[in-house]
Scaffold this motif. Sequence first.
Motif, mmCIF file in Angstrom:
data_model
loop_
_atom_site.group_PDB
_atom_site.id
_atom_site.type_symbol
_atom_site.label_atom_id
_atom_site.label_comp_id
_atom_site.label_asym_id
_atom_site.label_seq_id
_atom_site.Cartn_x
_atom_site.Cartn_y
_atom_site.Cartn_z
ATOM 1 N N ASN A 227 8.365 4.456 4.761
ATOM 2 C CA ASN A 227 9.334 3.589 5.439
ATOM 3 C C ASN A 227 8.648 2.446 6.196
ATOM 4 N N ALA A 228 7.307 2.454 6.193
ATOM 5 C CA ALA A 228 6.537 1.382 6.836
ATOM 6 C C ALA A 228 5.110 1.429 6.315
ATOM 7 N N ASP A 229 4.428 0.305 6.405
ATOM 8 C CA ASP A 229 3.027 0.245 6.003
ATOM 9 C C ASP A 229 2.182 0.918 7.089
ATOM 10 N N PRO A 230 1.483 2.017 6.748
ATOM 11 C CA PRO A 230 0.698 2.737 7.767
ATOM 12 C C PRO A 230 -0.390 1.886 8.426
ATOM 13 N N ARG A 231 -0.764 0.774 7.786
ATOM 14 C CA ARG A 231 -1.782 -0.104 8.381
ATOM 15 C C ARG A 231 -1.249 -0.805 9.621
ATOM 16 N N TYR A 232 0.061 -0.998 9.683
ATOM 17 C CA TYR A 232 0.656 -1.746 10.790
ATOM 18 C C TYR A 232 1.563 -0.905 11.687
ATOM 19 N N PHE A 233 2.016 0.245 11.175
ATOM 20 C CA PHE A 233 2.952 1.067 11.933
ATOM 21 C C PHE A 233 2.476 2.515 11.967
ATOM 22 N N GLU A 234 2.496 3.100 13.153
ATOM 23 C CA GLU A 234 2.140 4.508 13.276
ATOM 24 C C GLU A 234 3.325 5.379 12.829
ATOM 25 N N ASN A 235 3.004 6.612 12.442
ATOM 26 C CA ASN A 235 4.024 7.623 12.116
ATOM 27 C C ASN A 235 4.953 7.190 10.978
ATOM 28 N N ALA A 236 4.388 6.521 9.972
ATOM 29 C CA ALA A 236 5.186 6.181 8.788
ATOM 30 C C ALA A 236 5.599 7.453 8.061
ATOM 31 N N SER A 237 6.828 7.464 7.517
ATOM 32 C CA SER A 237 7.372 8.656 6.860
ATOM 33 C C SER A 237 7.626 8.393 5.381
ATOM 34 N N LEU A 238 7.516 9.450 4.580
ATOM 35 C CA LEU A 238 7.754 9.357 3.144
ATOM 36 C C LEU A 238 9.253 9.316 2.860
ATOM 37 N N LEU A 239 9.652 8.400 1.986
ATOM 38 C CA LEU A 239 11.026 8.340 1.503
ATOM 39 C C LEU A 239 11.092 9.078 0.164
ATOM 40 N N HIS A 240 11.903 10.108 0.086
ATOM 41 C CA HIS A 240 11.952 10.920 -1.133
ATOM 42 C C HIS A 240 12.808 10.278 -2.224
ATOM 43 N N GLN A 241 13.886 9.619 -1.826
ATOM 44 C CA GLN A 241 14.812 9.011 -2.777
ATOM 45 C C GLN A 241 15.235 7.643 -2.271
ATOM 46 N N ILE A 242 15.240 6.661 -3.174
ATOM 47 C CA ILE A 242 15.726 5.312 -2.854
ATOM 48 C C ILE A 242 16.605 4.860 -4.014
ATOM 49 N N SER A 243 17.759 4.300 -3.715
ATOM 50 C CA SER A 243 18.604 3.767 -4.787
ATOM 51 C C SER A 243 18.004 2.467 -5.314
ATOM 52 N N TYR A 244 18.405 2.072 -6.522
ATOM 53 C CA TYR A 244 17.935 0.797 -7.069
ATOM 54 C C TYR A 244 18.284 -0.350 -6.111
ATOM 55 N N ARG A 245 19.527 -0.324 -5.602
ATOM 56 C CA ARG A 245 19.976 -1.415 -4.740
ATOM 57 C C ARG A 245 19.093 -1.526 -3.506
ATOM 58 N N GLU A 246 18.832 -0.386 -2.860
ATOM 59 C CA GLU A 246 18.021 -0.411 -1.649
ATOM 60 C C GLU A 246 16.586 -0.819 -1.966
ATOM 61 N N ALA A 247 16.053 -0.316 -3.076
ATOM 62 C CA ALA A 247 14.679 -0.657 -3.458
ATOM 63 C C ALA A 247 14.540 -2.140 -3.763
ATOM 64 N N ILE A 248 15.560 -2.730 -4.393
ATOM 65 C CA ILE A 248 15.524 -4.164 -4.685
ATOM 66 C C ILE A 248 15.556 -4.963 -3.382
#
Length: 421
Positions: A227-248
């Motif tokens: 949900n965030a680039d770990p290089r810039y944000f602490e405590n980034a979390s894994l997204l298990h599922q993303i819809s095409y619309r959201e990913a676009i």
Amino acid sequence: MRIFKFGGASVKDAAGIKNVYDVLQKVGYEEVLLVISAMGKSTNALEIVVKDYIEKASSLQSSIQEVKKYHNQILLELFEEDKNPVFKAVNDLFADLDYFLSHNKSPNYNFVYDQIVSYGELISTTILSHYMNYRDLKTTWIDVRNYIKTDATYRDAEVNWELTQKSISKIAKKKTLHITQGFIGSDENGFTTTLGREGSDYTAAIFAYCMNAESVTIWKDVPGVMNADPRYFENASLLHQISYREAIELAFYGASVIHPKTLQPLQKKEIPLYVKSFTEPLLSGTCVSKGVDLEPHLPCFIVKKNQLLMSLSSIDFSFIMEENISEIFAFLHEYKMKVSLIQNSAISFSVCIEDKFGNFAALKNVLSKKFKVAYNENVSLYTIRHFDEKTAQMVEEKKVVLLKQISRETMQLVTKDILDK
């Protein structure tokens, strides 16, 4: 057919090549097509070759030698005897590169760039294919330039889908492992073109679309889409599922894990895209597919560095109307500026842009004839999808906010660090 894409980080050295073999042993390789990027930072090294060829001929042989040395070291670590045919195959590719450098007559930087930089992918796939055969995993090496056909917009080519579909449909769906190059194609005259940086993901999607693939998997050095680039944000979390619309949406705003053009052909045929770790290939990673927008539902943070914020105002304090905005966008298109954010008032128009091709000085000169031009260099554009007050405050902390824009789902901020004020 499954399409697997391995990026530069996954094949950056001999250990990486060996790991690709191990991944395939774990997840299977029958009816698989591998799309492979250039090794490690070799694209950057080849960009130095381009620069020296154009600007500094005295350094050209040295920069070429660095590229040769890097790949030769990998070869020596992978193959026990130098009689292996891979050595000749790679030397032949470097001979082709040397021939181009000594015979090219074109002064077009973008054309030269594509002819030179593309050798990164040609060499990496040659080495990988020979290594798989060396380990008794039979492969079919494919020159992608015979299959992905584009226009002649060098460095950012548009795919000719009709010709590409016709060409790819001729690939025999054998049980052997297919290996091809990401990032590159060819125009109607047979010259090499490239699809833009990070275009290997797009290559995988093109093959998936044209072959009606079961799925695409992008193998990364991360566990999936965060949900965030770990290089810039602490405590980034894994997204298990993303819809095409959201990913676009995320890709459009600059999420670096997925190339913006990759998702559209996959969505058309509802081909799922997986983002998985090449160090832990049996983990589920992230699936981009039809379904729930986000699982888990979290704010998503995207940051784009090295942006330009340009503000235009009318010289005579007249309104900036539709015809003015149309003219501005025509110039932005002509000078190949990537527009990330726009905002306008009665007498001013602000735009956050990315100067990918180094054309800003020329653009500024043209616009200055009709508008007052103010700008900030090296700004950062933060985008927060599904923002809340807490996340917005976190992003704004210790920064000067130059521009803010909020919609129902998304907040965008153009900032400079306080020290850069």
